[in-house]
Design a protein around this motif. Structure first.
Motif, PDB file in Angstrom:
ATOM      1  N   GLY A  75      38.774  20.406  -5.225  1.00  7.67           N
ATOM      2  CA  GLY A  75      39.319  20.251  -3.892  1.00  7.67           C
ATOM      3  C   GLY A  75      39.973  21.525  -3.391  1.00  7.67           C
ATOM      4  N   VAL A  76      40.814  21.338  -2.372  1.00  7.44           N
ATOM      5  CA  VAL A  76      41.473  22.448  -1.684  1.00  7.44           C
ATOM      6  C   VAL A  76      42.934  22.069  -1.476  1.00  7.44           C
ATOM      7  N   PHE A  77      43.823  23.066  -1.559  1.00  2.61           N
ATOM      8  CA  PHE A  77      45.226  22.798  -1.243  1.00  2.61           C
ATOM      9  C   PHE A  77      45.884  24.020  -0.624  1.00  2.61           C
ATOM     10  N   GLY A  78      46.951  23.759   0.097  1.00  2.55           N
ATOM     11  CA  GLY A  78      47.796  24.805   0.646  1.00  2.55           C
ATOM     12  C   GLY A  78      49.217  24.278   0.735  1.00  2.55           C
ATOM     13  N   ILE A  79      50.181  25.160   0.611  1.00  5.40           N
ATOM     14  CA  ILE A  79      51.598  24.795   0.708  1.00  5.40           C
ATOM     15  C   ILE A  79      52.187  25.545   1.889  1.00  5.40           C
ATOM     16  N   SER A  80      52.881  24.821   2.762  1.00  2.18           N
ATOM     17  CA  SER A  80      53.428  25.472   3.947  1.00  2.18           C
ATOM     18  C   SER A  80      54.539  24.663   4.595  1.00  2.18           C
ATOM     19  N   TRP A  81      55.300  25.371   5.401  1.00  2.00           N
ATOM     20  CA  TRP A  81      56.340  24.746   6.215  1.00  2.00           C
ATOM     21  C   TRP A  81      55.722  24.089   7.451  1.00  2.00           C
ATOM     22  N   PHE A  82      54.536  24.499   7.888  1.00  2.00           N
ATOM     23  CA  PHE A  82      54.014  23.981   9.156  1.00  2.00           C
ATOM     24  C   PHE A  82      53.326  22.626   9.047  1.00  2.00           C
ATOM     25  N   ILE A  83      53.417  21.967   7.888  1.00  2.00           N
ATOM     26  CA  ILE A  83      52.992  20.567   7.823  1.00  2.00           C
ATOM     27  C   ILE A  83      54.197  19.646   7.585  1.00  2.00           C
ATOM     28  N   ASP A  84      55.379  20.197   7.773  1.00  2.00           N
ATOM     29  CA  ASP A  84      56.636  19.458   7.649  1.00  2.00           C
ATOM     30  C   ASP A  84      56.730  18.428   8.783  1.00  2.00           C
ATOM     31  N   PRO A  85      56.988  17.149   8.464  1.00  2.00           N
ATOM     32  CA  PRO A  85      57.091  16.131   9.522  1.00  2.00           C
ATOM     33  C   PRO A  85      58.197  16.396  10.545  1.00  2.00           C
ATOM     34  N   GLN A  86      59.218  17.191  10.183  1.00  2.00           N
ATOM     35  CA  GLN A  86      60.281  17.522  11.142  1.00  2.00           C
ATOM     36  C   GLN A  86      59.724  18.177  12.404  1.00  2.00           C
ATOM     37  N   LEU A  87      58.585  18.846  12.265  1.00  2.00           N
ATOM     38  CA  LEU A  87      58.026  19.599  13.384  1.00  2.00           C
ATOM     39  C   LEU A  87      57.500  18.704  14.499  1.00  2.00           C
ATOM     40  N   GLU A  88      57.311  17.416  14.223  1.00  2.00           N
ATOM     41  CA  GLU A  88      56.876  16.488  15.272  1.00  2.00           C
ATOM     42  C   GLU A  88      57.841  16.556  16.461  1.00  2.00           C
ATOM     43  N   LYS A  89      59.136  16.686  16.178  1.00  2.00           N
ATOM     44  CA  LYS A  89      60.151  16.748  17.244  1.00  2.00           C
ATOM     45  C   LYS A  89      60.504  18.178  17.616  1.00  2.00           C
ATOM     46  N   ILE A  90      60.501  19.080  16.648  1.00  2.00           N
ATOM     47  CA  ILE A  90      60.965  20.444  16.867  1.00  2.00           C
ATOM     48  C   ILE A  90      59.890  21.341  17.480  1.00  2.00           C
ATOM     49  N   SER A  91      58.683  21.281  16.952  1.00  2.00           N
ATOM     50  CA  SER A  91      57.577  22.159  17.373  1.00  2.00           C
ATOM     51  C   SER A  91      56.280  21.364  17.490  1.00  2.00           C
ATOM     52  N   ARG A 148      37.600  16.980  -3.022  1.00  2.00           N
ATOM     53  CA  ARG A 148      36.288  17.463  -2.583  1.00  2.00           C
ATOM     54  C   ARG A 148      35.544  16.355  -1.852  1.00  2.00           C
ATOM     55  N   LYS A 149      35.601  15.128  -2.404  1.00  2.00           N
ATOM     56  CA  LYS A 149      34.872  14.004  -1.808  1.00  2.00           C
ATOM     57  C   LYS A 149      35.358  13.730  -0.380  1.00  2.00           C
ATOM     58  N   ALA A 150      36.668  13.689  -0.189  1.00  2.00           N
ATOM     59  CA  ALA A 150      37.215  13.377   1.141  1.00  2.00           C
ATOM     60  C   ALA A 150      36.877  14.467   2.156  1.00  2.00           C
ATOM     61  N   LEU A 151      37.022  15.728   1.770  1.00  2.00           N
ATOM     62  CA  LEU A 151      36.782  16.809   2.726  1.00  2.00           C
ATOM     63  C   LEU A 151      35.301  16.924   3.070  1.00  2.00           C
ATOM     64  N   ILE A 152      34.439  16.794   2.087  1.00  2.00           N
ATOM     65  CA  ILE A 152      32.998  16.862   2.355  1.00  2.00           C
ATOM     66  C   ILE A 152      32.561  15.677   3.209  1.00  2.00           C
ATOM     67  N   SER A 153      33.073  14.502   2.924  1.00  2.00           N
ATOM     68  CA  SER A 153      32.734  13.315   3.714  1.00  2.00           C
ATOM     69  C   SER A 153      33.164  13.491   5.170  1.00  2.00           C
ATOM     70  N   TRP A 154      34.383  13.966   5.373  1.00  2.00           N
ATOM     71  CA  TRP A 154      34.862  14.216   6.742  1.00  2.00           C
ATOM     72  C   TRP A 154      33.974  15.233   7.447  1.00  2.00           C
ATOM     73  N   ALA A 155      33.643  16.325   6.764  1.00  2.00           N
ATOM     74  CA  ALA A 155      32.824  17.380   7.366  1.00  2.00           C
ATOM     75  C   ALA A 155      31.447  16.845   7.749  1.00  2.00           C
ATOM     76  N   ASP A 156      30.850  16.042   6.878  1.00  2.00           N
ATOM     77  CA  ASP A 156      29.545  15.458   7.188  1.00  2.00           C
ATOM     78  C   ASP A 156      29.620  14.555   8.415  1.00  2.00           C
ATOM     79  N   LYS A 157      30.686  13.782   8.525  1.00  2.00           N
ATOM     80  CA  LYS A 157      30.872  12.920   9.712  1.00  2.00           C
ATOM     81  C   LYS A 157      31.084  13.763  10.962  1.00  2.00           C
ATOM     82  N   GLU A 158      31.872  14.819  10.849  1.00  2.00           N
ATOM     83  CA  GLU A 158      32.126  15.720  11.985  1.00  2.00           C
ATOM     84  C   GLU A 158      30.839  16.335  12.495  1.00  2.00           C
ATOM     85  N   ARG A 159      29.946  16.643  11.610  1.00  2.00           N
ATOM     86  CA  ARG A 159      28.673  17.268  11.978  1.00  2.00           C
ATOM     87  C   ARG A 159      27.613  16.248  12.349  1.00  2.00           C
TER      88      ARG A 159
END
Length: 163
Positions: A75-91, A148-159
């Motif tokens: 699969g794939v992962f990333g760590i960041s502040w910009f997926i913080d739920p606080q941003l729903e109200k702040i940004s 991997r399964k979830a991301l590939i499945s989503w991509a196939d549906k998107e296309r």
């Protein structure tokens, strides 16, 4: 880059995310080795020109393509502040990252207060900077993970490859 999934997130919020995160790692991801990790450099003007809903969607479609070519990667992962739920109200302008992450089959888990990410979180936003200086916003890091399964499945549906 290829790396193991950092499992420290499993133990960051024992009351609310431990069981869900452990089930995800064991049953959906089937382990923690061999993931693609990504990082967004908010100081790179070219990269930031593509940091928008369409650019994020295209990035994830590319990740799915790379996963298809590399069946040994879980699969794939990333760590960041910009997926913080606080941003729903702040940004709310950056919340598309979190929304597309969920829509594309990703999961989000708390990692830690973002001591190392404070500079990035307040870099381009006077609102976030002021809230941070007043103690009303503490940037927090979250990990976004796609199997991997979830991301590939989503991509196939998107296309339109599957209904």
């Amino acid at each position: 880059s290829l790396s193991p999934l950092p499992v420290t997130f499993l133990f960051k919020d024992m009351r609310t995310q431990f069981i869900e995160a452990l089930k995800f790692v064991v049953f959906d991801l089937k382990g923690v080795n061999l993931f693609y990790s990504f990082h967004t450099d908010s100081h790179d003007p070219h990269l930031m020109s593509e940091f928008n809903p369409q650019g994020w969607r295209v990035f994830l479609l590319r990740c799915a393509d790379i996963l298809k070519l590399n069946p040994h990667v879980k699969g794939v992962f990333g760590i960041s502040w910009f997926i913080d739920p606080q941003l729903e109200k702040i940004s709310p302008k950056v919340c598309y990252v979190r929304h597309i992450l969920y829509k594309s089959g990703g999961k989000i888990f708390f990692v830690a207060p973002a001591v190392s990410s404070i500079q990035d979180a307040v870099y381009k936003s006077p609102t976030r900077r002021q809230l941070y200086e007043r103690g009303k916003y503490i940037p927090r890091d979250y990990i976004g993970i796609w199997s991997r399964k979830a991301l590939i499945s989503w991509a196939d549906k998107e296309r339109g490859l599957i209904q």
